[in-house]
Write an enzyme that holds these catalytic residues in place. Structure first.
Site, short mmCIF file in Angstrom:
data_model
loop_
_atom_site.label_atom_id
_atom_site.label_comp_id
_atom_site.label_asym_id
_atom_site.label_seq_id
_atom_site.Cartn_x
_atom_site.Cartn_y
_atom_site.Cartn_z
N HIS A 82 -7.77 -11.47 -42.05
CA HIS A 82 -8.27 -11.21 -40.68
C HIS A 82 -7.22 -11.86 -39.62
O HIS A 82 -6.88 -12.96 -39.91
CB HIS A 82 -9.82 -11.97 -40.59
CG HIS A 82 -10.45 -12.02 -39.19
ND1 HIS A 82 -11.21 -10.76 -38.84
CD2 HIS A 82 -10.37 -12.80 -38.12
CE1 HIS A 82 -11.48 -10.96 -37.65
NE2 HIS A 82 -10.91 -12.19 -37.22
N ASP A 161 -24.73 -13.16 -35.72
CA ASP A 161 -23.26 -13.15 -35.02
C ASP A 161 -23.51 -12.17 -33.76
O ASP A 161 -23.05 -12.51 -32.87
CB ASP A 161 -22.17 -12.90 -35.86
CG ASP A 161 -20.95 -12.90 -34.93
OD1 ASP A 161 -20.42 -13.87 -34.48
OD2 ASP A 161 -20.30 -11.68 -34.81
N ARG A 168 -23.36 -15.31 -25.94
CA ARG A 168 -22.07 -16.31 -25.50
C ARG A 168 -21.27 -15.65 -24.67
O ARG A 168 -20.77 -16.48 -23.49
CB ARG A 168 -21.41 -16.56 -26.80
CG ARG A 168 -21.84 -17.64 -27.69
CD ARG A 168 -21.12 -17.39 -29.29
NE ARG A 168 -19.54 -17.93 -29.08
CZ ARG A 168 -18.65 -17.34 -29.94
NH1 ARG A 168 -19.18 -16.51 -30.96
NH2 ARG A 168 -17.60 -17.67 -29.73
N SER A 183 -18.48 -17.61 -36.31
CA SER A 183 -18.49 -16.26 -35.99
C SER A 183 -17.53 -15.56 -37.08
O SER A 183 -17.99 -14.54 -37.61
CB SER A 183 -18.09 -15.99 -34.51
OG SER A 183 -18.00 -14.80 -34.16
N LYS A 187 -18.71 -13.67 -40.78
CA LYS A 187 -18.58 -11.98 -41.08
C LYS A 187 -17.55 -11.73 -42.23
O LYS A 187 -17.91 -10.98 -43.21
CB LYS A 187 -17.82 -11.23 -39.94
CG LYS A 187 -18.77 -11.13 -38.63
CD LYS A 187 -18.33 -10.71 -37.65
CE LYS A 187 -17.23 -11.20 -36.89
NZ LYS A 187 -17.22 -11.63 -35.41
N1 URA Z 1 -13.83 -12.96 -32.88
C1 URA Z 1 -15.05 -13.32 -33.27
O1 URA Z 1 -15.13 -12.58 -34.41
N2 URA Z 1 -15.75 -14.25 -32.94
C2 URA Z 1 -15.40 -14.99 -31.90
O2 URA Z 1 -16.45 -15.72 -31.43
C3 URA Z 1 -14.12 -14.65 -31.35
C4 URA Z 1 -13.27 -14.02 -31.91
#
Ligand code: URA
Length: 433
Positions: A82, A161, A168, A183, A187
């Site tokens: 990622h 999320d 947010r 976050s 995922k």
């Molecule tokens: N990428 C994400 O998936 N979440 C965040 O909070 C910031 C960047």
């Protein structure tokens, strides 16, 4: 338990328990806790931070809020990758095939781009016919067959999320390390891999502006991995200038194809090789960096990495003849050169500004439902440290409507030229574990 007491507890800097964190996340997803209390809670986290254990509990609760993919039917150690995002970041398009060509399964769920950073799915969709929405069963079968699949999310992964990120975004709480780390990691954990390699970028075109912040984010995510028993490593890399030369969807796919042929830009190739090597080590497909490097080099020079990409394109319905003949990608209506106004050395090259130019040409989304123009973008000819002669082209702009003066000026503003020689910046700070 009452949400107001938990907000007070966090506000005064105390550590929340696992049960308290699960109460918050479960209640929020079930809509028993309203947005205004969640906002207050996240603002308390923003100011007070979270301990490493709290952040791990938060990540786990978020991951469990939705489906968790079971990749156990795929043989071998699955390593996900990622990137925290940047300009010209097409790394997954090259690293996935290289790793797959070395025999390691790559089952990747990717995202779409929003703002100045492009998404892997958008890039892949510039290949005619390429489908990113395939069933989970077909996804697993494909990885077992050809070791590689890159698709969009198939199930309701991590609804916590989605709700929290949207909140947010409008409550000034995006920029909090525990919230960003949980976050991203929730995922990745929901996507079912056995190990995770993060590419945490820092600089003008990245989420984290400084190396120090990128390191703190990386260490926080690695600690989450440790608490939750997932092998996690993080490469820290520079996003103070775009990665490679191409910015824009089809243009980046072409650059990734060239890289798989061993003809890619030096910086992009270096990062891809480094990440692929680390993934091989994490998948236990190599026992030393040297062995991993030899396998990666061989995957590229033998043509197997390119073949893996082609096989994925074919399996996902794309026209694989584009991979052998990238000249088939339709060209934008205009290719406009940007001649240097002075001679000198490129001292700075603002990634964010160039990413925004590409987005405004139609290559990215300002809003979630904007439609992408796959043809447009920029191909840079000069990067930091390069010498440029007056009138020599700095970049070619690919656009479907005539380039307006404001965007042209933005490109000039992105290029800082000096008379003194400039050393090329370091791309990779290191890999943390
Ligand atoms: N990428 C994400 O998936 N979440 C965040 O909070 C910031 C960047």
């Amino acid at each position: 338990m009452r949400m107001v007491d938990l907000i007070e507890k966090k506000k005064s800097g105390k550590e929340l328990t696992k049960e308290e964190i699960h109460y918050i996340i479960d209640g929020y997803v079930k809509e028993e806790i309203p947005d205004y209390q969640m906002s207050a809670f996240m603002m308390a986290v923003y100011f007070q931070g979270m301990t490493s254990l709290e952040t791990a509990h938060l990540t786990y609760a978020m991951m469990q809020s939705g489906d968790v993919l079971d990749l156990s039917k795929i043989k071998g150690i699955k390593v996900d990758k990622h990137s925290t995002g940047g300009v010209g970041d097409k790394t997954s398009l090259a690293v996935g095939p290289i790793v797959a060509a070395c025999g390691v399964p790559v089952a990747k769920m990717s995202g779409r781009g929003l703002g100045h950073t492009g998404g892997t799915l958008d890039k892949l969709e510039s290949i005619p016919g390429f489908k990113v929405n395939i069933s989970e069963e077909a996804f697993i079968d494909q990885v077992n067959d050809i070791k590689l699949a890159i698709i969009g999310q198939t199930r309701a992964l991590d609804p916590a999320d989605k709700k929290m990120y949207a909140l947010r975004d409008v409550t000034g709480t995006v920029n909090s390390i525990p919230l960003i780390a949980s976050s991203i990691m929730s995922k990745k954990l929901a996507a079912g891999a056995d190990a995770i390699l993060l590419d945490v970028k820092y600089g003008d075109g990245a989420f984290m502006k400084t190396t120090a912040d990128a390191k703190v984010l990386a260490e926080t995510m690695i600690a989450i991995g440790k608490h939750l028993g997932k092998n996690t490593k993080a490469t820290i890399s520079n996003m103070n200038q775009p990665l490679g030369y191409a910015i824009g969807n089809a243009l980046e796919v072409i650059e990734a194809i060239n890289t798989l042929k061993g003809q890619g830009p030096e910086d992009f190739t270096t990062l891809c090789k480094e990440e692929a090597e680390t993934m091989l080590l994490m998948a236990k497909a190599a026992s030393s960096r040297e062995e991993a490097r030899a396998k990666v080099e061989d995957a590229i020079s033998s043509g197997q990495a390119l073949a893996a990409f082609k096989a994925m394109v074919k399996a996902q319905g794309g026209d694989e003849t584009y991979i052998d003949h990238p000249e088939k990608f339709p060209k934008a209506n205009y290719q406009i050169e940007i001649p240097a106004r002075e001679s000198g050395y490129v001292e700075d090259l603002e990634a964010l500004r160039l990413g925004l130019v590409s987005m405004k040409l139609g290559g990215g989304r300002a809003r979630k439902d904007d439609v992408i123009d796959h043809q447009v973008g920029l191909v840079l000819h000069k990067k930091i440290g390069d010498h440029v002669e007056k009138s020599e082209s700095l970049a070619t702009v690919h656009c479907n409507v005539p380039l307006n003066d404001a965007l042209k000026e933005d490109i000039y503003k992105a290029y800082h030229i000096t008379s003194e020689p400039v050393t090329k910046p370091q791309l990779i700070e290191g890999t943390l574990e």
